[in-house]
Design an enzyme around this catalytic site. Structure first.
Site, PDB file in Angstrom:
ATOM      1  CG  PHE A  11      -1.687   1.357   1.532  1.00 58.27           C
ATOM      2  CD1 PHE A  11      -2.091   2.036   0.464  1.00 58.27           C
ATOM      3  CD2 PHE A  11      -1.608   1.657   2.899  1.00 58.27           C
ATOM      4  CE1 PHE A  11      -2.737   3.152   1.131  1.00 58.27           C
ATOM      5  CE2 PHE A  11      -2.112   2.827   3.441  1.00 58.27           C
ATOM      6  CZ  PHE A  11      -2.833   3.628   2.158  1.00 58.27           C
ATOM      7  CB  ALA A  82       9.802  -4.906   2.771  1.00 63.28           C
ATOM      8  CB  THR A 125       3.950   2.130  12.831  1.00 61.04           C
ATOM      9  OG1 THR A 125       2.724   2.214  13.753  1.00 61.04           O
ATOM     10  CG2 THR A 125       4.892   0.910  13.580  1.00 61.04           C
ATOM     11  CG  ASP A 126       0.849   5.838  15.075  1.00 61.62           C
ATOM     12  OD1 ASP A 126       0.674   4.813  14.904  1.00 61.62           O
ATOM     13  OD2 ASP A 126      -0.113   6.654  15.423  1.00 61.62           O
ATOM     14  CD  GLU A 127      -0.242   0.358  15.079  1.00 60.07           C
ATOM     15  OE1 GLU A 127      -0.088  -1.048  15.622  1.00 60.07           O
ATOM     16  OE2 GLU A 127      -0.922   0.400  13.839  1.00 60.07           O
ATOM     17  CE1 TYR A 153       3.390  -3.673  11.717  1.00 61.70           C
ATOM     18  CE2 TYR A 153       1.937  -2.503  13.008  1.00 61.70           C
ATOM     19  CZ  TYR A 153       2.962  -2.290  11.726  1.00 61.70           C
ATOM     20  OH  TYR A 153       3.069  -1.145  11.236  1.00 61.70           O
ATOM     21  CE  LYS A 157       7.385  -1.177  11.184  1.00 62.97           C
ATOM     22  NZ  LYS A 157       7.941  -1.209   9.657  1.00 62.97           N
ATOM     23  CG  ASN A 183      -0.380   5.921   5.879  1.00 61.46           C
ATOM     24  OD1 ASN A 183       0.417   6.144   5.074  1.00 61.46           O
ATOM     25  ND2 ASN A 183      -0.037   6.685   7.333  1.00 61.46           N
ATOM     26  CG  HIS A 279      -8.579  -2.671  20.119  1.00 61.86           C
ATOM     27  ND1 HIS A 279      -9.830  -2.771  19.882  1.00 61.86           N
ATOM     28  CD2 HIS A 279      -8.166  -1.893  19.394  1.00 61.86           C
ATOM     29  CE1 HIS A 279     -10.076  -2.031  18.582  1.00 61.86           C
ATOM     30  NE2 HIS A 279      -8.783  -1.536  18.330  1.00 61.86           N
ATOM     31  CE1 TYR A 336     -13.161  -8.951  11.332  1.00 62.80           C
ATOM     32  CE2 TYR A 336     -12.103  -9.813   9.414  1.00 62.80           C
ATOM     33  CZ  TYR A 336     -11.983  -8.826  10.334  1.00 62.80           C
ATOM     34  OH  TYR A 336     -11.441  -7.885  10.251  1.00 62.80           O
TER      35      TYR A 336
HETATM   36  P1  NAD Z   1       1.376  -3.671   3.152  1.00 57.38           P
HETATM   37  O1  NAD Z   1       1.259  -4.956   4.030  1.00 57.38           O
HETATM   38  O2  NAD Z   1       0.195  -3.066   2.555  1.00 57.38           O
HETATM   39  O3  NAD Z   1       2.772  -3.875   2.413  1.00 57.38           O
HETATM   40  C1  NAD Z   1       3.846  -4.554   2.517  1.00 57.38           C
HETATM   41  C2  NAD Z   1       4.785  -4.873   1.526  1.00 57.38           C
HETATM   42  O4  NAD Z   1       5.572  -5.665   2.007  1.00 57.38           O
HETATM   43  C3  NAD Z   1       3.932  -5.722   0.574  1.00 57.38           C
HETATM   44  O5  NAD Z   1       3.980  -5.482  -0.821  1.00 57.38           O
HETATM   45  C4  NAD Z   1       4.770  -7.260   0.694  1.00 57.38           C
HETATM   46  O6  NAD Z   1       4.748  -8.029  -0.078  1.00 57.38           O
HETATM   47  C5  NAD Z   1       6.204  -6.721   1.105  1.00 57.38           C
HETATM   48  N1  NAD Z   1       6.750  -7.645   2.056  1.00 57.38           N
HETATM   49  C6  NAD Z   1       6.525  -8.337   2.878  1.00 57.38           C
HETATM   50  N2  NAD Z   1       7.405  -9.334   3.421  1.00 57.38           N
HETATM   51  C7  NAD Z   1       8.586  -9.122   2.856  1.00 57.38           C
HETATM   52  C8  NAD Z   1       9.697  -9.564   2.724  1.00 57.38           C
HETATM   53  N3  NAD Z   1      10.267 -10.491   3.499  1.00 57.38           N
HETATM   54  N4  NAD Z   1      10.668  -9.203   1.634  1.00 57.38           N
HETATM   55  C9  NAD Z   1      10.286  -8.140   0.796  1.00 57.38           C
HETATM   56  N5  NAD Z   1       8.910  -7.723   0.734  1.00 57.38           N
HETATM   57  C10 NAD Z   1       8.054  -8.059   1.814  1.00 57.38           C
HETATM   58  O7  NAD Z   1       1.943  -2.564   4.386  1.00 57.38           O
HETATM   59  P2  NAD Z   1       1.865  -0.811   4.350  1.00 57.38           P
HETATM   60  O8  NAD Z   1       0.523  -0.647   5.017  1.00 57.38           O
HETATM   61  O9  NAD Z   1       2.076  -0.464   3.074  1.00 57.38           O
HETATM   62  O10 NAD Z   1       3.207  -0.474   5.392  1.00 57.38           O
HETATM   63  C11 NAD Z   1       4.241  -0.290   4.713  1.00 57.38           C
HETATM   64  C12 NAD Z   1       5.030   0.153   5.889  1.00 57.38           C
HETATM   65  O11 NAD Z   1       4.653   1.316   6.561  1.00 57.38           O
HETATM   66  C13 NAD Z   1       5.269  -1.133   7.023  1.00 57.38           C
HETATM   67  O12 NAD Z   1       6.732  -1.071   7.406  1.00 57.38           O
HETATM   68  C14 NAD Z   1       4.410  -0.477   8.158  1.00 57.38           C
HETATM   69  O13 NAD Z   1       4.939  -0.871   9.207  1.00 57.38           O
HETATM   70  C15 NAD Z   1       4.411   1.172   7.864  1.00 57.38           C
HETATM   71  N6  NAD Z   1       3.562   1.918   8.437  1.00 57.38           N
HETATM   72  C16 NAD Z   1       2.182   1.508   7.795  1.00 57.38           C
HETATM   73  C17 NAD Z   1       0.956   2.176   8.326  1.00 57.38           C
HETATM   74  C18 NAD Z   1      -0.390   2.012   7.870  1.00 57.38           C
HETATM   75  O14 NAD Z   1      -1.316   2.501   8.388  1.00 57.38           O
HETATM   76  N7  NAD Z   1      -0.842   1.096   6.970  1.00 57.38           N
HETATM   77  C19 NAD Z   1       1.199   3.351   8.996  1.00 57.38           C
HETATM   78  C20 NAD Z   1       2.513   3.540   9.739  1.00 57.38           C
HETATM   79  C21 NAD Z   1       3.573   2.914   9.189  1.00 57.38           C
HETATM   80  P1  TYD Z   2      -6.485  -1.566  11.365  1.00 57.16           P
HETATM   81  O1  TYD Z   2      -6.727  -0.884   9.982  1.00 57.16           O
HETATM   82  O2  TYD Z   2      -6.352  -2.735  11.493  1.00 57.16           O
HETATM   83  O3  TYD Z   2      -4.925  -0.322  11.979  1.00 57.16           O
HETATM   84  P2  TYD Z   2      -4.430  -0.457  13.300  1.00 57.16           P
HETATM   85  O4  TYD Z   2      -4.799  -1.533  14.131  1.00 57.16           O
HETATM   86  O5  TYD Z   2      -3.047  -0.766  12.826  1.00 57.16           O
HETATM   87  O6  TYD Z   2      -4.566   0.749  14.001  1.00 57.16           O
HETATM   88  O7  TYD Z   2      -7.509  -1.166  12.364  1.00 57.16           O
HETATM   89  C1  TYD Z   2      -7.978   0.354  12.782  1.00 57.16           C
HETATM   90  C2  TYD Z   2      -8.942   0.337  13.597  1.00 57.16           C
HETATM   91  O8  TYD Z   2     -10.083  -0.347  13.438  1.00 57.16           O
HETATM   92  C3  TYD Z   2      -8.590  -0.308  15.183  1.00 57.16           C
HETATM   93  O9  TYD Z   2      -8.860   0.135  16.423  1.00 57.16           O
HETATM   94  C4  TYD Z   2      -9.208  -1.735  14.940  1.00 57.16           C
HETATM   95  C5  TYD Z   2     -10.322  -1.744  14.143  1.00 57.16           C
HETATM   96  N1  TYD Z   2     -11.015  -2.571  13.273  1.00 57.16           N
HETATM   97  C6  TYD Z   2     -12.415  -2.920  13.581  1.00 57.16           C
HETATM   98  O10 TYD Z   2     -12.800  -2.541  14.460  1.00 57.16           O
HETATM   99  N2  TYD Z   2     -12.847  -3.949  12.804  1.00 57.16           N
HETATM  100  C7  TYD Z   2     -12.033  -4.672  11.745  1.00 57.16           C
HETATM  101  O11 TYD Z   2     -12.792  -5.416  10.964  1.00 57.16           O
HETATM  102  C8  TYD Z   2     -10.672  -4.128  11.714  1.00 57.16           C
HETATM  103  C9  TYD Z   2     -10.007  -4.756  10.605  1.00 57.16           C
HETATM  104  C10 TYD Z   2     -10.153  -3.012  12.520  1.00 57.16           C
END
Ligand code: NAD
Ligand code: TYD
Length: 340
Positions: A11, A82, A125-127, A153, A157, A183, A279, A336
């Site tokens: 993503f 990744a 991540t902020d997590e 997770y 990180k 995001n 949670h 689920y």
């Molecule tokens: P995502 O799960 O959509 O994408 C992860 C990608 O990494 C995938 O394309 C997957 O094929 C690849 N990947 C997984 N394991 C791999 C490996 N061993 N070698 C090479 N490639 C591999 O994740 P995302 O939501 O795009 O997140 C990207 C980064 O941003 C992550 O590091 C995540 O921790 C961080 N992040 C995400 C969010 C969010 O809200 N999604 C917020 C803050 C930080």
């Molecule tokens: P998520 O998108 O998994 O991100 P994160 O847990 O990393 O913040 O979830 C966002 C919020 O939505 C989180 O509080 C969990 C909640 N959630 C649901 O209530 N139902 C769902 O099916 C999912 C996937 C998340």
């Protein structure tokens, strides 16, 4: 410059590859991705024929492969997106999170040292800061907030972040770290909350809300995250952490209600289900440092970003329908099946 982007078929990495390939035609962007369930080459279709873009399939934790690639390509910059990224999956199967998020990061750091990479950027991540109480809206995560993780997770990180900082101190590796809030935007895998709501609501399916849905997340459009990372890599100070967020806090119920109302779907689709284990209650980023030092400001508020995002999912049904018609079905049943 030759820039290695890992996880660019996911993503945020995918959105970042689009951004960089279009913005810097003189730079070469190499996208290294294992193509796990979350990686999707359809996301890269708009850039795949550009002369400054190349895709390589491989595992960031495969040391021999990574060293061979670094030796051959001689990267100037490495940006590591990744990761295994879904909290619910980390509760079911923590081990792969250690493998990719921790060992993958140390492998990249070793290669960056061995081949003299000029900047290693870790997308975190902020997590890693854990959570904040719901009754203290005055509290925010700053870069000084102690790491205090809740899920496998976030623990993986945070471990990766500690290694990144240890490599900087011990070996002088030129690192930076960004810690961003949740995001949303185009190309997000529909296991995550916002695309899950959109895709299920469009098919008139029940929307699972964990517990009462009062948990709070701080939402940022993925475009603003991409701009922040680019700024940090170019102008950020080596050895520093930058928090990224736009003060867009919403409860999960507010999110579902906003999306359902934008799609003209009834609130009766909402189903409160068993809560996620451990949670986190509230995430909230203080982005003062990146604003002050690098001049970063988000372009989109939640109110402008969410209608655009819903529209993208409406216009790009094929992208997500291909995903939810595949092995995602078994995933949904496993996660689920006994909740909905
Ligand atoms: P995502 O799960 O959509 O994408 C992860 C990608 O990494 C995938 O394309 C997957 O094929 C690849 N990947 C997984 N394991 C791999 C490996 N061993 N070698 C090479 N490639 C591999 O994740 P995302 O939501 O795009 O997140 C990207 C980064 O941003 C992550 O590091 C995540 O921790 C961080 N992040 C995400 C969010 C969010 O809200 N999604 C917020 C803050 C930080
Ligand atoms: P998520 O998108 O998994 O991100 P994160 O847990 O990393 O913040 O979830 C966002 C919020 O939505 C989180 O509080 C969990 C909640 N959630 C649901 O209530 N139902 C769902 O099916 C999912 C996937 C998340």
């Amino acid at each position: 410059m030759k820039i290695l982007v890992t996880g660019g078929a996911g993503f945020i990495g995918g959105n970042f590859v689009h951004y960089m390939v279009n913005k810097y035609p003189e730079d070469m962007i190499v996208n290294l991705d294992l193509l796990t369930y979350a990686g999707n080459l359809e996301t890269l279709k708009p850039v795949e024929d550009k002369p400054n873009y190349k895709f390589v399939r491989g595992d960031i934790a495969d040391r021999r492969f990574v060293f061979d690639l670094f030796e051959k390509e001689k990267f100037d910059v490495v940006i590591n997106f990744a990761a295994e990224s879904h909290v619910d999956r980390s509760i079911k199967n923590p081990e792969i999170f250690v493998q990719t998020n921790v060992l993958g990061t140390t492998t990249l750091l070793d290669a960056a040292n061995a081949f003299g990479v000029k900047r290693y950027h870790q997308v975190s991540t902020d997590e890693v800061y854990g959570d904040l109480p719901l009754d203290r809206p005055d509290l925010f995560f700053t870069e000084e907030t102690p790491l205090h993780t809740s899920s496998p997770y976030s623990s993986s990180k945070a471990s990766a972040d500690l290694f990144v900082m240890a490599y900087h101190r011990t070996f002088g590796t030129p690192v930076t770290i960004s810690r961003c809030s949740n995001n949303y935007g185009p190309y997000q895998f529909p296991e995550k909350f916002i695309p899950l709501i959109i895709s299920r609501a469009m098919n008139d399916e029940k929307i699972p809300v964990y517990g009462e849905g009062l948990n709070v997340r701080d939402w940022l459009h993925v475009y603003d995250h991409c701009v922040a990372i680019d700024l940090i890599v170019r102008n950020g100070k080596v050895g520093e952490v930058y928090n990224v967020g736009g003060h867009n806090e919403r409860t999960n119920m507010q999110i579902v209600e906003t999306v359902l109302s934008a799609l003209g779907k009834p609130l009766s689709l909402i189903e409160h289900v068993a809560d996620r284990k451990g949670h986190d209650r509230r995430y909230a980023i203080d982005p003062a440092k990146i604003t002050r030092e690098l001049g970063w400001q988000p372009k989109y508020s939640f109110d402008t970003g969410i209608p655009m995002t819903i529209d993208w999912y409406l216009q790009n049904k094929e992208w997500w329908e291909n995903i939810i018609s595949g092995e995602y079905q078994q995933y949904f049943e496993k996660m689920y099946g006994d909740r909905l």
